[in-house]
Motif scaffolding. Structure first.
Motif, PDB file in Angstrom:
ATOM      1  N   SER A 182       0.923  -1.309   0.169  1.00 20.81           N
ATOM      2  CA  SER A 182       0.013   0.129  -0.004  1.00 20.81           C
ATOM      3  C   SER A 182       0.856   1.282  -0.068  1.00 20.81           C
ATOM      4  CB  SER A 182      -0.837  -0.107   1.296  1.00 20.81           C
ATOM      5  OG  SER A 182      -0.347   0.375   2.501  1.00 20.81           O
ATOM      6  N   ARG A 183       2.262   1.155   0.447  1.00 24.33           N
ATOM      7  CA  ARG A 183       2.811   2.469   0.336  1.00 24.33           C
ATOM      8  C   ARG A 183       3.733   2.340  -0.733  1.00 24.33           C
ATOM      9  NH1 ARG A 183       4.218   0.457   5.662  1.00 24.33           N
ATOM     10  NH2 ARG A 183       3.006   1.716   7.143  1.00 24.33           N
TER      11      ARG A 183
ATOM     12  N   THR B 203       1.102   1.995  -4.731  1.00 27.63           N
ATOM     13  CA  THR B 203      -0.024   2.699  -4.657  1.00 27.63           C
ATOM     14  C   THR B 203      -0.865   2.577  -6.141  1.00 27.63           C
ATOM     15  OG1 THR B 203       0.596   4.150  -2.863  1.00 27.63           O
ATOM     16  CG2 THR B 203      -1.407   4.691  -4.008  1.00 27.63           C
ATOM     17  N   ARG B 204      -0.232   3.015  -7.008  1.00 29.01           N
ATOM     18  CA  ARG B 204      -0.866   3.172  -8.425  1.00 29.01           C
ATOM     19  C   ARG B 204      -1.389   1.992  -8.757  1.00 29.01           C
ATOM     20  NH1 ARG B 204      -2.101   7.372 -12.149  1.00 29.01           N
ATOM     21  NH2 ARG B 204      -3.680   6.159 -13.321  1.00 29.01           N
TER      22      ARG B 204
ATOM     23  N   LEU C 171      -2.074  -0.873  -7.203  1.00 27.85           N
ATOM     24  CA  LEU C 171      -3.266  -1.311  -6.513  1.00 27.85           C
ATOM     25  C   LEU C 171      -4.328  -0.541  -7.042  1.00 27.85           C
ATOM     26  CD1 LEU C 171      -1.961  -1.200  -2.567  1.00 27.85           C
ATOM     27  CD2 LEU C 171      -2.931  -3.178  -3.991  1.00 27.85           C
ATOM     28  N   TRP C 172      -4.206   0.345  -7.375  1.00 27.09           N
ATOM     29  CA  TRP C 172      -5.518   1.437  -7.533  1.00 27.09           C
ATOM     30  C   TRP C 172      -6.173   1.069  -8.992  1.00 27.09           C
ATOM     31  CZ3 TRP C 172      -7.324   4.606  -4.024  1.00 27.09           C
ATOM     32  CH2 TRP C 172      -8.582   5.199  -4.325  1.00 27.09           C
ATOM     33  N   ASP C 173      -5.443   0.972  -9.936  1.00 28.91           N
ATOM     34  CA  ASP C 173      -5.981   0.480 -11.239  1.00 28.91           C
ATOM     35  C   ASP C 173      -6.301  -0.880 -11.516  1.00 28.91           C
ATOM     36  OD1 ASP C 173      -6.389   2.893 -12.504  1.00 28.91           O
ATOM     37  OD2 ASP C 173      -4.304   3.078 -13.386  1.00 28.91           O
ATOM     38  N   TYR C 174      -7.338  -0.896 -12.560  1.00 31.50           N
ATOM     39  CA  TYR C 174      -7.432  -2.533 -13.350  1.00 31.50           C
ATOM     40  C   TYR C 174      -5.849  -2.593 -13.640  1.00 31.50           C
ATOM     41  CZ  TYR C 174     -12.089  -1.427 -14.647  1.00 31.50           C
ATOM     42  OH  TYR C 174     -13.542  -1.020 -14.163  1.00 31.50           O
TER      43      TYR C 174
ATOM     44  N   ALA D  48      -7.661  -8.335  -8.924  1.00 30.41           N
ATOM     45  CA  ALA D  48      -7.176  -7.250  -8.060  1.00 30.41           C
ATOM     46  C   ALA D  48      -5.772  -7.508  -7.869  1.00 30.41           C
ATOM     47  CB  ALA D  48      -7.663  -7.703  -6.613  1.00 30.41           C
ATOM     48  N   ALA D  49      -5.123  -6.311  -7.811  1.00 25.08           N
ATOM     49  CA  ALA D  49      -3.668  -6.089  -7.569  1.00 25.08           C
ATOM     50  C   ALA D  49      -3.003  -6.481  -6.601  1.00 25.08           C
ATOM     51  CB  ALA D  49      -3.112  -4.807  -8.478  1.00 25.08           C
ATOM     52  N   GLY D  50      -3.711  -6.147  -5.596  1.00 28.87           N
ATOM     53  CA  GLY D  50      -3.119  -6.344  -4.128  1.00 28.87           C
ATOM     54  C   GLY D  50      -2.552  -7.409  -3.797  1.00 28.87           C
TER      55      GLY D  50
END
Lengths: 473, 473
Positions: free
Chosen positions: B137-138, B141-142, B144-147, B349-351
């Protein structure tokens, strides 16, 4: 032509023929709806549908609180005649090759992305969400780790249900099933209420993802004419329901993609009533609903007294696509949806659910929406002006009531599929209109995503696109 | 009976009849495979299959490096005759009501969960993974956010591909598609290579999730006899392939669920060869492969020179189900799988992908597996001893070669579906054997998950279960 025409289409053809013959002169105001209805012996509703179609076909221009006026420049005959007929017969969907072809450039990192519809991350509360993400890993380790309940985390379903509290018909916690984004919800809904070969009514134009789902599941599509301001033609839809061939209907009532309209409450109510009367389940895709500039607006589900609406939504457009978090409220079909979900992906990951539950609970999401709507409204308004300046005369574009896409019609039936290729050579990715319907319709339209800030570079690219459109043969 | 029997089944019946007549006495050693083959004029392979079946049917006991001995107590006639026939004809699957009924108690928080197969989180490096979660998450970020890319994050597909580096046929980064767990992978595979009504060969017994997928997609199942130590009967499978009706085959070669065997390299190779020879795609479910006590063992995919194997895997069993992270290497079917994935859930999901990519890259996952395998091996061994002590005489259970489930046969054809209900009343959740096949087979078996530590309380419950089994009518 062997195609059967709806009454409103016949009337539309008569009016168009009269305009062409000079029976109504360019710039002349048409008689009122009441007078036309009387003259032709049809209902007011049919007349209104005819005028909508005449307007979309480029014959007339409707001015707010004034009336319908014959346009100075009439549309070319050949193409218009082809485009103006909607099939009464359902068709097999076979679009995936075309759509995947047009989606491919999305992976190009250098291109300007006017193709995929998505607000830019710069409009989103990224840091707040990332803090919730870290928080979840500390406070809910065990929940994150395990399979979660097939319905979804109770923490989240509670928050989702609360959002419908003010509606005429509210959604209960237990009616909700959390999914991997909105597409999983729509696919589960289709699988719950239809079988291979069944006919599903869809708006035309509509979101290509729904059409792809129909193709993959082997369902046939019945396209229903859809007006850019009023939404799906309820008259045509009822005709289709009455024939008894339609097993389900996919609609968007709020910020429809690509048209951007919000249906009136009266029409939402009537839509649900038709669904209930003819026992045809309504699959409502509300993915853009939260971006309506006018603020919260009820979905058709809010009027669903008989449980026939399968409501699908996600946070991919209004917050964060990377969450892959959607949900479905299946009404009387909930149990079947849950079974299908358990079988195809067991449960949805708990992490995104925890993050979203907290964001909703804290009021952070509601606050974010106020800012997002204002930002998109401003940005889309600017983009609209820019398109009007940069594109050739005769280009048609209507202000959407939410979201971040513009549905643009090129003049003189220029083919947006050609523009796609030329734009791509210049590093601009757009979506041609042809992928928003099953037949070869909407080829002179394109969808422009203006979810990113209008930097000087973006403005320059949109001007360049307008230039290419002007040069297009 | 109108059912056609395979050669090995006919031989098995002849031997069983002979044993019943006293032609071979209880405790007597049967002639060697070579001698039997000569006597009956069949191949060595057919004889071996017959002995496997005789063993499973409870007529003989095979002692390592010694031979096959007639059991002291022979099975009851009625049930055995019903159970011993495998259909040569494919059947519609209609199991979901039964399976969902048996899964329901999983949501009960107080019950002892011997039903769902899963190692306990206490065996997992929870804190390490949570740190990676926060880190993502640190630092990303980018992303994680997108498709993310439809194939999955390159960071992850690279790491997944690296794991096959030592195989005869390695998997390339681009051959991989990241999915929402293993079930999405299997369902995509089925949709890519079969159509509604098509016949898919499955092991019997097999993981009920595969059978549910067949049911939901309207594919028919052809059950193939599967030996608890050697795996799917290649002879029967080849017969089915030869008849040309089978459009795909779902198999697990490593730590099959529920049997727990690891197929020999020779048999894996032969399986892939059959798939290639008869052009029948193999859908390989390797979800338990990483838990093989003996360490890394190649899947059938490692011998896939012609691209006919669609390899499915996930980290739900070997690490963290809550990640909902799976993947598929589709061989020559990759492009079609990717299209289907894009349509049904767009991207994963990227996470979870970031977390897993980092855990693999750091060597943390490999290190974790060493510990997990040792812990499971020890724990399952203890549980096996406990079952042997606590259950009535005549109970059959074989040590698995990985994972954390025991496949237990109750004596005298006692019905595990009755035991399910009685155990549930005592707060113990088990899975009856009937859900692991389409027909009414394996009803005297049950699957016990022993993925949780054998605390005194758990031991007490397993003893209680044994007591219930002893009292069962």
């Amino acid at each position: 032509m062997a195609q059967e025409l709806f009454l409103y289409e016949t009337l539309c053809e008569q009016l168009a023929a009269r305009i062409r013959r000079g029976g109504f002169a360019p710039g002349e105001r048409l008689p009122s709806v009441r007078v036309l209805s009387k003259t032709f012996g049809v209902s007011v509703n049919t007349t209104i549908q005819s005028l909508h179609k005449l307007e979309m076909d480029g014959y007339i221009e409707v001015r707010e609180r004034s009336g319908a006026y014959v346009r100075e420049q009439l549309p070319a005959i050949g193409l218009s005649a082809n485009l103006s007929h909607f099939p009464v017969l359902p068709v097999e969907v076979s679009l995936s090759d075309e759509i995947l072809h047009y989606m491919e450039p999305y992976a190009l990192s250098q291109a300007l992305h006017l193709g995929i519809a998505l607000p830019d991350a710069s409009l989103m509360p990224v840091e707040k969400v990332m803090r919730l993400w870290r928080d979840a890993s500390r406070r809910h380790t065990r929940t994150l780790w395990d399979y979660s309940h097939p319905n979804g985390l109770p923490l989240l379903t509670r928050q989702l249900a609360l959002r419908s509290m003010g509606h005429e018909v509210a959604i209960a916690d237990n009616d909700i099933l959390v999914t991997n984004g909105c597409m999983e919800a729509i696919e589960l809904a289709l699988r719950a209420v239809t079988r291979p070969g069944d006919v599903v009514a869809v708006e035309s134009p509509t979101y290509y993802g729904s059409l792809l789902a129909l193709e993959v599941l082997g369902r046939r599509a019945l396209e229903v004419p859809t007006h850019y301001r009023d939404g799906i033609c309820l008259y045509s839809l009822e005709q289709a329901f009455r024939r008894g061939q339609v097993k389900a209907c996919i609609v968007s009532c709020n910020v429809q993609n690509p048209l951007g309209y919000v249906m009136s409450t009266e029409r939402k109510r009537r839509l649900v009533q038709l669904s209930s009367q003819y026992q045809v389940p309504l699959i409502e895709n509300d993915i853009w609903g939260d971006t309506a500039y006018g603020g919260d607006t009820p979905p058709a589900k809010a009027f669903d007294h008989s449980g026939m609406v399968i409501y699908c939504n996600s946070f991919s457009k209004s917050l964060m696509p990377g969450l892959r978090l959607g949900w479905v409220a299946g009404g009387r079909f909930h149990d079947r949806l849950r079974e299908l979900k358990q079988i195809s992906s067991i449960t949805t990951a708990a992490g995104p659910q925890l993050v979203m539950a907290r964001f909703l609970e804290s009021g952070g999401y509601a606050q974010h929406l106020v800012q997002l709507r204002a930002a998109l409204h401003r940005q889309v308004g600017e983009a609209l002006e820019l398109v009007r300046q940069a594109f050739p005369p005769g280009t048609w574009v209507h202000p959407p009531e939410g979201g971040c896409v513009l549905w643009v019609r090129l003049p003189e039936h220029r083919d947006s599929r050609k523009l796609f290729q030329q734009a791509l050579d210049d590093g601009i990715h757009i979506f041609p209109g042809s992928v928003f319907s099953v037949g070869p319709r909407h080829v002179d339209f394109m969808r422009l995503n203006v979810g990113s800030a209008l930097t000087p570079e973006v403005r320059e690219k949109i001007r360049r696109l307008g230039g290419l459109a002007a040069e297009l043969q």
